[in-house]
Design a protein around this motif. Structure first.
Motif, PDB file in Angstrom:
ATOM      1  N   VAL A  37       0.842  -1.199   0.000  1.00 52.58           N
ATOM      2  CA  VAL A  37       0.000   0.000   0.000  1.00 52.58           C
ATOM      3  C   VAL A  37       0.874   1.244   0.000  1.00 52.58           C
ATOM      4  O   VAL A  37       2.039   1.212   0.417  1.00 52.58           O
ATOM      5  CB  VAL A  37      -0.933   0.041   1.242  1.00 52.58           C
ATOM      6  CG1 VAL A  37      -1.990  -1.049   1.169  1.00 52.58           C
ATOM      7  CG2 VAL A  37      -0.124  -0.069   2.534  1.00 52.58           C
ATOM      8  N   TRP A  38       0.308   2.347  -0.493  1.00 54.66           N
ATOM      9  CA  TRP A  38       0.927   3.663  -0.340  1.00 54.66           C
ATOM     10  C   TRP A  38       0.225   4.379   0.807  1.00 54.66           C
ATOM     11  O   TRP A  38      -1.006   4.419   0.869  1.00 54.66           O
ATOM     12  CB  TRP A  38       0.782   4.502  -1.603  1.00 54.66           C
ATOM     13  CG  TRP A  38       1.656   4.081  -2.752  1.00 54.66           C
ATOM     14  CD1 TRP A  38       1.252   3.539  -3.936  1.00 54.66           C
ATOM     15  CD2 TRP A  38       3.073   4.195  -2.827  1.00 54.66           C
ATOM     16  NE1 TRP A  38       2.332   3.288  -4.751  1.00 54.66           N
ATOM     17  CE2 TRP A  38       3.471   3.685  -4.103  1.00 54.66           C
ATOM     18  CE3 TRP A  38       4.064   4.655  -1.960  1.00 54.66           C
ATOM     19  CZ2 TRP A  38       4.801   3.623  -4.510  1.00 54.66           C
ATOM     20  CZ3 TRP A  38       5.391   4.603  -2.373  1.00 54.66           C
ATOM     21  CH2 TRP A  38       5.757   4.096  -3.625  1.00 54.66           C
ATOM     22  N   VAL A  39       1.022   4.913   1.730  1.00 50.70           N
ATOM     23  CA  VAL A  39       0.468   5.651   2.863  1.00 50.70           C
ATOM     24  C   VAL A  39       1.342   6.882   3.119  1.00 50.70           C
ATOM     25  O   VAL A  39       2.380   7.067   2.488  1.00 50.70           O
ATOM     26  CB  VAL A  39       0.437   4.774   4.147  1.00 50.70           C
ATOM     27  CG1 VAL A  39      -0.446   3.558   3.968  1.00 50.70           C
ATOM     28  CG2 VAL A  39       1.852   4.362   4.556  1.00 50.70           C
ATOM     29  N   ASP A  70      -1.821  -3.817  -4.935  1.00 49.54           N
ATOM     30  CA  ASP A  70      -1.943  -5.200  -5.401  1.00 49.54           C
ATOM     31  C   ASP A  70      -3.375  -5.714  -5.317  1.00 49.54           C
ATOM     32  O   ASP A  70      -4.021  -5.638  -4.273  1.00 49.54           O
ATOM     33  CB  ASP A  70      -1.042  -6.116  -4.571  1.00 49.54           C
ATOM     34  CG  ASP A  70       0.403  -5.630  -4.556  1.00 49.54           C
ATOM     35  OD1 ASP A  70       0.926  -5.343  -5.638  1.00 49.54           O
ATOM     36  OD2 ASP A  70       0.980  -5.540  -3.459  1.00 49.54           O
ATOM     37  N   LYS A  71      -3.839  -6.280  -6.425  1.00 48.93           N
ATOM     38  CA  LYS A  71      -5.128  -6.962  -6.410  1.00 48.93           C
ATOM     39  C   LYS A  71      -5.017  -8.287  -5.668  1.00 48.93           C
ATOM     40  O   LYS A  71      -5.973  -8.776  -5.086  1.00 48.93           O
ATOM     41  CB  LYS A  71      -5.607  -7.213  -7.845  1.00 48.93           C
ATOM     42  CG  LYS A  71      -5.892  -5.945  -8.633  1.00 48.93           C
ATOM     43  CD  LYS A  71      -6.330  -6.275 -10.052  1.00 48.93           C
ATOM     44  CE  LYS A  71      -6.588  -5.018 -10.864  1.00 48.93           C
ATOM     45  NZ  LYS A  71      -6.971  -5.323 -12.267  1.00 48.93           N
ATOM     46  N   LYS A  72      -3.830  -8.888  -5.757  1.00 49.07           N
ATOM     47  CA  LYS A  72      -3.558 -10.146  -5.053  1.00 49.07           C
ATOM     48  C   LYS A  72      -2.332  -9.929  -4.175  1.00 49.07           C
ATOM     49  O   LYS A  72      -1.415  -9.203  -4.550  1.00 49.07           O
ATOM     50  CB  LYS A  72      -3.288 -11.275  -6.043  1.00 49.07           C
ATOM     51  CG  LYS A  72      -4.351 -11.439  -7.112  1.00 49.07           C
ATOM     52  CD  LYS A  72      -3.958 -12.490  -8.118  1.00 49.07           C
ATOM     53  CE  LYS A  72      -4.889 -12.459  -9.330  1.00 49.07           C
ATOM     54  NZ  LYS A  72      -4.664 -11.260 -10.172  1.00 49.07           N
ATOM     55  N   GLU A 105      11.971  -4.293  -8.443  1.00 48.59           N
ATOM     56  CA  GLU A 105      10.827  -3.585  -9.008  1.00 48.59           C
ATOM     57  C   GLU A 105       9.645  -3.563  -8.032  1.00 48.59           C
ATOM     58  O   GLU A 105       8.926  -2.566  -7.937  1.00 48.59           O
ATOM     59  CB  GLU A 105      10.383  -4.244 -10.323  1.00 48.59           C
ATOM     60  CG  GLU A 105      11.418  -4.178 -11.426  1.00 48.59           C
ATOM     61  CD  GLU A 105      12.273  -5.427 -11.498  1.00 48.59           C
ATOM     62  OE1 GLU A 105      12.683  -5.784 -12.612  1.00 48.59           O
ATOM     63  OE2 GLU A 105      12.521  -6.053 -10.441  1.00 48.59           O
ATOM     64  N   ILE A 106       9.450  -4.657  -7.319  1.00 50.35           N
ATOM     65  CA  ILE A 106       8.353  -4.717  -6.350  1.00 50.35           C
ATOM     66  C   ILE A 106       8.653  -3.805  -5.163  1.00 50.35           C
ATOM     67  O   ILE A 106       7.765  -3.112  -4.653  1.00 50.35           O
ATOM     68  CB  ILE A 106       8.128  -6.172  -5.886  1.00 50.35           C
ATOM     69  CG1 ILE A 106       7.584  -7.006  -7.047  1.00 50.35           C
ATOM     70  CG2 ILE A 106       7.173  -6.231  -4.700  1.00 50.35           C
ATOM     71  CD1 ILE A 106       7.374  -8.461  -6.725  1.00 50.35           C
ATOM     72  N   SER A 111       3.625  -1.820 -10.126  1.00 53.59           N
ATOM     73  CA  SER A 111       2.417  -2.648 -10.119  1.00 53.59           C
ATOM     74  C   SER A 111       2.717  -4.003 -10.751  1.00 53.59           C
ATOM     75  O   SER A 111       3.373  -4.088 -11.788  1.00 53.59           O
ATOM     76  CB  SER A 111       1.308  -1.946 -10.903  1.00 53.59           C
ATOM     77  OG  SER A 111       0.145  -2.729 -10.899  1.00 53.59           O
ATOM     78  N   VAL A 112       2.239  -5.052 -10.114  1.00 54.43           N
ATOM     79  CA  VAL A 112       2.529  -6.418 -10.570  1.00 54.43           C
ATOM     80  C   VAL A 112       1.226  -7.191 -10.694  1.00 54.43           C
ATOM     81  O   VAL A 112       0.393  -7.187  -9.782  1.00 54.43           O
ATOM     82  CB  VAL A 112       3.470  -7.143  -9.589  1.00 54.43           C
ATOM     83  CG1 VAL A 112       3.754  -8.559 -10.076  1.00 54.43           C
ATOM     84  CG2 VAL A 112       4.760  -6.377  -9.408  1.00 54.43           C
TER      85      VAL A 112
END
Length: 616
Positions: A37-39, A70-72, A105-106, A111-112
């Motif tokens: 997440v970005w916070v 991330d969706k997953k 990259e992660i 985005s992955v």
């Protein structure tokens, strides 16, 4: 549906967490443990990892999550648990441990997208560990291939670790020739690393071959981790977190119910000790008893040949032996663990030694490149024509490295073909008459030699390192197994038990003697050695901070025992002054808990503090 109103988040920073953040309503159905997440953190945008979800929080005025990446989930339960154990053992934050387990990259917030698979349940009861001793280096690969085939046939994943890039090239070549399954090569700087990581994450590839960081590969249904040359300290991370891939492999295998095979030509004393304690199995595939090579310990004390010649490299006796083997068309290996031509440069007029301005260590002359190099950083300069201090035009050089030996042997044996090896490729064919090399040649078994000379082994034995004898024995054993007739070791310490053990070709004799000595001194593996390291730009501030920290830790309790508080051997490195507080501990987890508690209140501006558990 669960009310995921709050997320517990950790950060890839030296701050303990987790920290509570509000999950906006539109994200509550999507957010999962293991997501990024970005916070907002300290007024700035920050990437965080979700390690928990809750319907309640005791924190007032809680900040909301700005964005879900991330969706997953990127991390599964096993990955989060492993990172937690790494943080608790190696004294880093949970977020730092998570961050080091992921591709670059992660970690940078890319985005992955990947296909989430149903992961098989883990069974910790299936954990096994075995240590293989293969001193001739000829049998362990047969075991590797058999174990890999078995696990792959069972649809279980395999991770194969090697210590460095050269070993990785060789391993990939051998596995490609002997294992039918597809595999990926994993190392941090390899192009396409994220693409390979996704393929492994999706279960499309079951076999990962890589260096240290590959121990974190997201292999599904992990069944086997093999650590080749497990004694090699390239497996120890030199940045925070200072994890050791062998330790992480054992942690992960226990969590996921996998088998670990540790193997080496000369196994580490720590792993051997675990076998003695009955914690892992021990199997000897080959030892030195089958090696027919003669070992000669050559006493250099009061040698007339040495007293007549100023700064000699070779005694006349050794030169005669080299000449005899060359006359018989036999190959000769000269070992020296020093690169370059001369180890330091100085002005005889004013006495100034030329040092690296960033590290304050002697610059080494590399004659072929006509430069002076620092072997601790990237600093280098052209060979100076005059002294910077007194303007004298005569710079002198002392000490010798492999380039100097190459020059001397070329002069003495002008007809001999000589090869200096600082790097060896898997397909190297060493056909030269005389080969000169550092320890790299013992790692890769690049050739066979009739006669080997191991120079300056005393300097390795006399290093300020409790593992110095272990390193010397490992080098000599490696040289012995690639030498067909004679290995000669010039020394002024002929009675040292390391030399006696190698002369007797008795690995057990060396290990038992070394264990007894370590026990008497209360050294690893009987206790854990660790260091709190401090660095900064101002020497006085670093020293004061180190002394203050030492005093605080001495009062902290019996969990740790402060051994010393001093500047490191190379006090200045890469522009920073360094200090370390060395301590012993019986339990690294308890020591880490104590350190985190005390370091939280330790404040010194401009000083960076890190902890290195089980120092290399």
């Amino acid at each position: 549906m669960k009310n995921n109103s709050y997320a517990k988040i950790v950060f890839p920073l030296a701050i303990e967490g987790p920290f509570d953040y509000l999950v906006p309503e539109d994200l509550r159905a999507q957010i999962s443990i293991g997501s990024r997440v970005w916070v907002e953190l300290r007024g700035k945008k920050a990437l965080g990892y979700v390690v928990g979800l809750s319907s309640v929080s005791s924190i007032p005025n809680i900040k909301p999550i700005k964005c879900l990446l991330d969706k997953k989930p990127i991390l599964d339960q096993g990955g989060l648990l492993l990172a937690r154990k790494i943080a608790d053992y190696y004294c880093c934050s949970w977020g730092e441990a998570i961050d080091t387990s992921l591709p670059q990259e992660i970690r940078k917030g890319r985005s992955v997208d990947f296909v989430d698979i149903l992961r098989k349940p883990q069974n910790p009861d299936q954990f096994q560990a075995e240590l293989l001793l293969d001193m001739t280096g000829q049998k362990r690969w047969e075991v590797y291939f058999a174990e890999m085939r078995n696990k792959l046939q069972e649809a279980r994943g395999v991770i194969f670790l090697v210590p460095d890039m050269q070993a990785l090239e060789l391993a990939a070549k051998l596995i490609k020739a002997n294992i039918n399954d597809e595999f990926v090569v994993s190392c941090r700087n390899k192009p396409g690393q994220l693409k390979d990581w996704i393929r492994v994450k999706e279960g499309k590839v079951k076999l990962v071959v890589g260096v240290r960081s590959a121990c974190f590969a997201p292999v599904d249904n992990l069944g086997l981790i093999i650590v080749d040359e497990e004694q090699d300290f390239s497996y120890k991370q030199d940045q925070v977190p200072h994890y050791h891939a062998v330790g992480v492999s054992l942690m992960r295998a226990k969590i996921q119910g996998a088998k670990v095979i540790l193997s080496s030509r000369v196994v580490s004393l720590e792993s051997y000790f675990l076998c003695q304690q009955g914690q892992i199995k021990y199997r000897v595939l080959s030892d030195l008893s089958s090696v027919k090579t003669q070992v000669k310990i050559f006493d250099t004390r009061n040698l007339s040949d040495y007293s007549r010649i100023k700064h000699p490299i070779f005694a006349r006796y050794i030169l005669d032996l080299i000449a005899n083997h060359l006359d018989r068309k036999e190959k000769v290996l000269i070992f020296l663990d020093r690169k370059g031509f001369a180890t330091f440069a100085f002005c005889p007029n004013c006495g100034r030694v030329i040092k690296c301005p960033r590290c304050q260590t002697n610059l080494v002359l590399h004659f072929k490149e006509n430069i002076l190099k620092c072997h601790h950083c990237v600093y280098k300069i052209a060979v100076p024509g005059v002294c910077e201090a007194c303007k004298s035009s005569y710079i002198r050089y002392r000490g010798f490295g492999l380039e100097k030996i190459e020059s001397e042997l070329s002069r003495i044996f002008p007809k001999a073909k000589i090869r200096l090896c600082e790097r060896l490729d898997p397909d190297e064919n060493l056909s030269e008459d005389i080969v000169l090399s550092t320890e790299v040649i013992t790692r890769h078994s690049a050739g066979r030699f009739a006669f080997t000379v191991a120079l300056q082994m005393d300097s390795i034995l006399n290093q300020l390192d409790f593992r110095s004898k272990e390193k010397a024995f490992r080098i000599l054993a490696g040289l012995l197994t690639m030498t067909d007739k004679d290995l000669i070791v010039p020394t002024s310490l002929p009675g040292n038990f390391c030399y006696k053990a190698i002369q007797n070709k008795d690995f057990g004799m060396f290990m038992e003697h070394e264990l007894a000595e370590r026990k008497d001194m209360d050294f690893p593996p009987y206790r854990h050695f660790a260091a709190v390291k401090l660095r900064g730009k101002l020497q006085d501030k670093v020293k004061q901070a180190g002394e203050d920290l030492s005093g605080m830790l001495k009062q902290a309790g019996e969990t740790i025992e402060v051994v010393s508080s001093t500047n490191v051997p190379n006090i200045k490195l890469r522009g920073n002054y360094h200090w370390q507080v060395l301590f012993k501990a019986d339990d690294p987890y308890k020591a880490t808990a104590l350190l985190k508690k005390n370091l939280k209140s330790f404040k010194h501006s401009g000083i960076i503090v890190t902890v290195d558990m089980d120092i290399a």
